[in-house]
Design a protein around this motif. Structure first.
Motif, PDB file in Angstrom:
ATOM      1  N   ASP A   1      11.475  19.414 -19.406  1.00 18.83           N
ATOM      2  CA  ASP A   1      10.229  20.723 -19.021  1.00 18.83           C
ATOM      3  C   ASP A   1      10.877  21.666 -17.382  1.00 18.83           C
ATOM      4  O   ASP A   1      10.650  22.183 -17.152  1.00 18.83           O
ATOM      5  N   LEU A   2      11.321  19.974 -16.895  1.00 17.52           N
ATOM      6  CA  LEU A   2      12.379  20.358 -15.513  1.00 17.52           C
ATOM      7  C   LEU A   2      13.638  19.996 -14.986  1.00 17.52           C
ATOM      8  O   LEU A   2      14.274  18.877 -15.330  1.00 17.52           O
ATOM      9  N   VAL A   3      14.311  21.243 -15.184  1.00 15.46           N
ATOM     10  CA  VAL A   3      16.022  21.241 -15.295  1.00 15.46           C
ATOM     11  C   VAL A   3      15.884  21.709 -14.045  1.00 15.46           C
ATOM     12  O   VAL A   3      15.893  22.429 -13.214  1.00 15.46           O
ATOM     13  N   PHE A   4      17.054  21.037 -13.067  1.00 14.60           N
ATOM     14  CA  PHE A   4      17.759  21.048 -11.728  1.00 14.60           C
ATOM     15  C   PHE A   4      19.243  20.868 -11.724  1.00 14.60           C
ATOM     16  O   PHE A   4      19.609  19.424 -11.927  1.00 14.60           O
ATOM     17  N   ALA A   5      19.982  21.674 -11.948  1.00 15.45           N
ATOM     18  CA  ALA A   5      21.143  21.862 -12.429  1.00 15.45           C
ATOM     19  C   ALA A   5      22.206  21.959 -11.431  1.00 15.45           C
ATOM     20  O   ALA A   5      22.079  22.987 -10.150  1.00 15.45           O
ATOM     21  N   LEU A   6      23.507  21.007 -10.890  1.00 10.94           N
ATOM     22  CA  LEU A   6      23.930  21.204  -9.808  1.00 10.94           C
ATOM     23  C   LEU A   6      25.690  21.242 -10.150  1.00 10.94           C
ATOM     24  O   LEU A   6      26.325  21.027 -11.364  1.00 10.94           O
ATOM     25  N   PHE A   7      26.123  22.485  -9.241  1.00  7.07           N
ATOM     26  CA  PHE A   7      27.568  22.739  -9.472  1.00  7.07           C
ATOM     27  C   PHE A   7      28.269  22.768  -8.280  1.00  7.07           C
ATOM     28  O   PHE A   7      28.066  22.798  -7.447  1.00  7.07           O
ATOM     29  N   ALA A   8      29.122  21.619  -9.238  1.00  6.79           N
ATOM     30  CA  ALA A   8      30.578  21.629  -7.290  1.00  6.79           C
ATOM     31  C   ALA A   8      31.711  21.920  -7.260  1.00  6.79           C
ATOM     32  O   ALA A   8      31.903  21.446  -8.436  1.00  6.79           O
ATOM     33  N   PRO A   9      32.164  22.107  -6.160  1.00 12.87           N
ATOM     34  CA  PRO A   9      33.459  21.308  -6.738  1.00 12.87           C
ATOM     35  C   PRO A   9      34.662  20.824  -7.388  1.00 12.87           C
ATOM     36  O   PRO A   9      34.011  19.640  -7.234  1.00 12.87           O
ATOM     37  N   LYS A  10      35.655  21.357  -7.545  1.00 11.02           N
ATOM     38  CA  LYS A  10      36.844  20.058  -8.430  1.00 11.02           C
ATOM     39  C   LYS A  10      36.646  18.649  -7.836  1.00 11.02           C
ATOM     40  O   LYS A  10      37.026  17.972  -7.553  1.00 11.02           O
ATOM     41  N   ASP A  11      37.380  19.492  -5.945  1.00 12.66           N
ATOM     42  CA  ASP A  11      37.329  18.033  -5.173  1.00 12.66           C
ATOM     43  C   ASP A  11      36.362  17.787  -4.361  1.00 12.66           C
ATOM     44  O   ASP A  11      36.828  17.299  -3.221  1.00 12.66           O
ATOM     45  N   SER A  12      35.422  17.826  -4.632  1.00 16.30           N
ATOM     46  CA  SER A  12      33.920  18.207  -3.983  1.00 16.30           C
ATOM     47  C   SER A  12      33.681  16.037  -3.963  1.00 16.30           C
ATOM     48  O   SER A  12      33.018  16.149  -2.368  1.00 16.30           O
TER      49      SER A  12
ATOM     50  N   LYS B   1      26.358  13.394  -2.732  1.00 11.36           N
ATOM     51  CA  LYS B   1      25.038  13.687  -1.890  1.00 11.36           C
ATOM     52  C   LYS B   1      24.516  13.548  -2.444  1.00 11.36           C
ATOM     53  O   LYS B   1      22.788  14.003  -2.109  1.00 11.36           O
ATOM     54  N   ALA B   2      24.684  15.510  -3.125  1.00 13.74           N
ATOM     55  CA  ALA B   2      23.924  16.401  -3.326  1.00 13.74           C
ATOM     56  C   ALA B   2      22.961  16.420  -4.570  1.00 13.74           C
ATOM     57  O   ALA B   2      21.826  16.139  -4.820  1.00 13.74           O
ATOM     58  N   LEU B   3      23.787  15.348  -5.311  1.00 10.34           N
ATOM     59  CA  LEU B   3      23.055  15.036  -6.894  1.00 10.34           C
ATOM     60  C   LEU B   3      21.879  13.919  -6.007  1.00 10.34           C
ATOM     61  O   LEU B   3      20.726  13.544  -6.730  1.00 10.34           O
ATOM     62  N   ALA B   4      22.115  13.379  -5.581  1.00 12.52           N
ATOM     63  CA  ALA B   4      21.176  11.775  -5.080  1.00 12.52           C
ATOM     64  C   ALA B   4      19.844  12.842  -4.453  1.00 12.52           C
ATOM     65  O   ALA B   4      19.131  12.369  -3.718  1.00 12.52           O
ATOM     66  N   LEU B   5      20.424  13.911  -3.363  1.00 13.51           N
ATOM     67  CA  LEU B   5      18.903  14.240  -2.780  1.00 13.51           C
ATOM     68  C   LEU B   5      18.494  15.264  -4.233  1.00 13.51           C
ATOM     69  O   LEU B   5      16.588  15.109  -3.513  1.00 13.51           O
ATOM     70  N   VAL B   6      18.778  15.868  -5.061  1.00 14.55           N
ATOM     71  CA  VAL B   6      17.907  15.878  -6.171  1.00 14.55           C
ATOM     72  C   VAL B   6      17.048  15.211  -6.618  1.00 14.55           C
ATOM     73  O   VAL B   6      16.169  15.387  -6.924  1.00 14.55           O
ATOM     74  N   SER B   7      17.765  13.652  -7.194  1.00 13.11           N
ATOM     75  CA  SER B   7      17.798  13.202  -7.917  1.00 13.11           C
ATOM     76  C   SER B   7      15.869  12.070  -7.242  1.00 13.11           C
ATOM     77  O   SER B   7      15.274  12.617  -7.789  1.00 13.11           O
ATOM     78  N   ARG B   8      15.889  12.441  -6.131  1.00 11.50           N
ATOM     79  CA  ARG B   8      14.774  12.095  -5.059  1.00 11.50           C
ATOM     80  C   ARG B   8      13.865  12.740  -5.296  1.00 11.50           C
ATOM     81  O   ARG B   8      12.973  12.312  -5.320  1.00 11.50           O
TER      82      ARG B   8
END
Length: 154
Positions: free
Chosen positions: A97-108, A114-121
């Motif tokens: 019921d809680l969805v946090f989607a991330l979109f990153a540049p191909k070469d990020s 780091k963003a995925l780790a932050l959101v995951s925490r």
């Protein structure tokens, strides 16, 4: 890295009519398209391609779908609170019921991680998830998410 920079206030929504993962990805693509000017169809395709590698439902009712895209300069996010939990093939088999989607540049590279780790925490914090589930106002949800990061840093 700061959640308030990843997540535009307009990219936080409460949805009541999501009936499938495919529909969820279409909604994420539409929101990313309108807020961040991403190509909605490419966004949906990238989410589905990533999901085919393995489900991004991380457990406890949380999913963290993510994708790398062309024509993107920085990592951005979309947060959705689903009024009706959705089967997501999560690791614990519980609906999401809680969805946090991330979109990153191909070469990020590391920025995406780091963003995925932050959101995951942030989304692993039971107090944060409880507050997210107790609110239906997108502005309040955005505040809960950005304040959660501040609390964790203290």
């Amino acid at each position: 890295m700061d959640l308030s920079k990843l997540l535009a206030p307009g990219a936080v929504k409460v949805l009541s009519n999501v009936t499938s993962k495919k529909r969820l990805f279409q909604d994420l693509g539409d929101i990313a398209g309108s807020i961040y000017r991403l190509d909605a169809a490419q966004t949906v395709d990238a989410l589905q391609e990533r999901e085919s590698l393995g489900p991004t439902g991380v457990g406890h009712g949380v999913a963290l779908p993510h994708a790398r895209l062309d024509d993107l300069d920085e990592v951005v996010g979309v947060f959705l609170r689903l009024e009706k939990p959705l089967d997501f093939d999560a690791v614990d088999r519980l609906p999401v019921d809680l969805v946090f989607a991330l979109f990153a540049p191909k070469d990020s590279g590391v920025e995406h991680l780091k963003a995925l780790a932050l959101v995951s925490r942030t989304m692993r914090d039971p107090e944060t998830c409880e507050k997210l589930r107790a609110n239906t106002d997108p502005a309040a949800l955005h505040a809960v998410l950005t304040e959660a990061q501040s609390r964790q840093a203290a």
